[in-house]
Design a protein around this motif. Structure first.
Motif, PDB file in Angstrom:
ATOM      1  N   UNK A 189     -53.463  28.057  39.528  1.00  0.00           N
ATOM      2  CA  UNK A 189     -52.971  29.208  40.298  1.00  0.00           C
ATOM      3  C   UNK A 189     -51.555  29.209  40.587  1.00  0.00           C
ATOM      4  N   UNK A 190     -50.922  30.528  40.321  1.00  0.00           N
ATOM      5  CA  UNK A 190     -49.477  30.323  40.375  1.00  0.00           C
ATOM      6  C   UNK A 190     -48.912  29.962  42.035  1.00  0.00           C
ATOM      7  N   UNK A 191     -49.984  30.502  42.729  1.00  0.00           N
ATOM      8  CA  UNK A 191     -49.644  30.214  44.224  1.00  0.00           C
ATOM      9  C   UNK A 191     -50.829  29.610  45.022  1.00  0.00           C
ATOM     10  N   UNK A 221     -54.042  14.877  40.614  1.00  0.00           N
ATOM     11  CA  UNK A 221     -52.888  15.629  40.331  1.00  0.00           C
ATOM     12  C   UNK A 221     -53.213  16.171  38.685  1.00  0.00           C
ATOM     13  N   UNK A 222     -52.597  17.278  38.363  1.00  0.00           N
ATOM     14  CA  UNK A 222     -52.454  17.657  36.982  1.00  0.00           C
ATOM     15  C   UNK A 222     -51.385  16.759  36.425  1.00  0.00           C
ATOM     16  N   UNK A 223     -51.601  16.465  35.151  1.00  0.00           N
ATOM     17  CA  UNK A 223     -50.595  15.480  34.487  1.00  0.00           C
ATOM     18  C   UNK A 223     -49.085  16.039  34.576  1.00  0.00           C
ATOM     19  N   UNK A 228     -53.451  16.905  45.003  1.00  0.00           N
ATOM     20  CA  UNK A 228     -54.378  17.180  45.965  1.00  0.00           C
ATOM     21  C   UNK A 228     -54.581  15.725  46.717  1.00  0.00           C
ATOM     22  N   UNK A 229     -54.453  15.386  47.880  1.00  0.00           N
ATOM     23  CA  UNK A 229     -54.950  14.541  48.493  1.00  0.00           C
ATOM     24  C   UNK A 229     -56.123  14.974  49.716  1.00  0.00           C
ATOM     25  N   UNK A 261     -49.846  19.823  47.265  1.00  0.00           N
ATOM     26  CA  UNK A 261     -48.318  19.804  46.641  1.00  0.00           C
ATOM     27  C   UNK A 261     -48.227  20.069  45.323  1.00  0.00           C
ATOM     28  N   UNK A 262     -46.891  19.958  44.897  1.00  0.00           N
ATOM     29  CA  UNK A 262     -46.402  20.285  43.586  1.00  0.00           C
ATOM     30  C   UNK A 262     -45.477  21.373  43.529  1.00  0.00           C
TER      31      UNK A 262
END
Length: 365
Positions: free
Chosen positions: A46-48, A331-333, A339-340, A74-75
């Protein structure tokens, strides 16, 4: 008195965590050759970040299933942190990370490979003579990292005894019910903590330093991880405020297999730097994203846990469970989203535990 290590509560919970996260990879062709996943686009991301959805995914204290929960998202799309229930109001408090420790172990080993101190094809029997039975077929460093060693999972151990890593490996190799390793050209991927006890022993043999020293020198200090450490043998209290009321560990000292302590900011930074390529040269970095043959359990050749979520999002990281905590860092690559999470279950129902952390993952990604 003996007990099967593979049936201990921590190992059962850990296996359930891994199985639930990687069942989505079961559609991989059984005979597919090792392959590298391309860096995914933002498919399904998702964007947000939606704080309301994330807050709801943690559950409520009234459900009686969890004493508490923490999540840190995060990210590039933003950041959210939150807690629920009888845990510290500070989501940056420390907790036992369980088998997330394996990511630190595999990283150190791959660094040693990059330095030419050993190779992925080196048999562990050559590095640790006398540790495994002489009549067993050679088991390589690469097989230990990717859980394709074929080592038996059953063990015989006394829950009241204190074990060194070598002692614990011996409870597997000398246990009558354990049997011998699975052998053959295509050994299936079987998640096994014994692989990482052996890797920790390899680190110490090759470097002539303690496992804790090498983790600190190679990862913790360079990345500035202020609350991440390997507890000393017999050290049961956390050195910083804990995320939740501590439970005394009941299993053997998990060490390089699952004994580390950290917090959410440190884990987010560690995984981010690992996936960015800041800790490994390119030749070893690519192993983080390659699945071995018969990767039914979804672990890459670099020891990273891989999963494809229902909406198609691909994530990399590791889950773990120890000392009353059930955790994960993913996490995404492309690190667009990370996410933790850490849960403190009251229930022993693995389905309920899996339902909760999968709900958090769905909300996060």
């Amino acid at each position: 008195m003996t007990k099967s290590l593979s049936r201990s509560p921590r190992w059962i919970a850990l296996a359930a965590v891994c199985a639930a996260l990687v069942t989505v990879t079961a559609a991989l062709p059984a005979g597919a050759a090792a392959r590298q996943h391309p860096a995914p686009a933002a498919l399904g991301v998702p964007e947000r970040i939606d704080p309301a959805v994330l807050r709801a995914s943690l559950g409520t204290p009234g459900d009686g299933l969890f004493a508490g929960a923490m999540a840190r998202v995060g990210g590039r799309d933003g950041r959210w942190t939150g807690t629920m229930g009888a845990v510290s109001a500070d989501p940056d408090a420390s907790f036992r990370i369980g088998s997330v420790t394996k990511l630190f172990t595999s990283t150190v080993v791959l660094q040693l490979v990059a330095e030419g101190r050993l190779s992925l094809d080196t048999p562990v029997q050559r590095l640790l003579p006398g540790t495994l039975p002489a009549h067993w077929q050679p088991i390589t460093v690469a097989q230990l990292i990717s859980h394709t060693s074929g080592l038996p999972r059953a063990a015989c151990w006394d829950p009241h005894a204190v074990y060194t890593p070598a002692d614990l490996v011996r409870t597997v190799t000398e246990c009558p019910e354990a049997g011998e390793p699975i052998t053959g050209p295509d050994i299936p991927q079987v998640y096994n903590g014994v692989n990482y006890f052996l890797l920790g022993m390899v680190v110490e043999k090759v470097t002539h330093h303690s496992y804790a020293h090498e983790v600190s020198r190679r990862i913790v200090r360079p990345l500035g991880l202020r609350h991440t450490y390997v507890p000393a043998w017999g050290e049961t209290a956390l050195r910083a405020p804990a995320l939740a009321p501590q439970l005394p560990p009941t299993d053997p000292w998990p060490w390089a297999e699952g004994g580390m302590v950290s917090d959410a900011p440190d884990l987010e930074r560690f995984l981010g730097q690992l996936l960015r390529g800041r800790l490994l040269p390119p030749a070893q970095q690519k192993l983080l994203f390659e699945l071995p043959r018969h990767a039914e359990r979804g672990f890459t050749r670099g020891g990273v846990q891989y999963a494809k979520l229902p909406d198609g999002t691909e994530v990399y990281g590791k889950s773990g469970s120890y000392g009353g905590y059930t955790n994960g860092v993913f996490a995404t690559r492309d690190l667009r989203r990370s996410l933790v999470y850490s849960l403190v279950p009251l229930t022993t129902d693995d389905r309920e535990i899996a339902k909760r952390y999968l709900s958090i993952a769905d909300a996060a990604f």
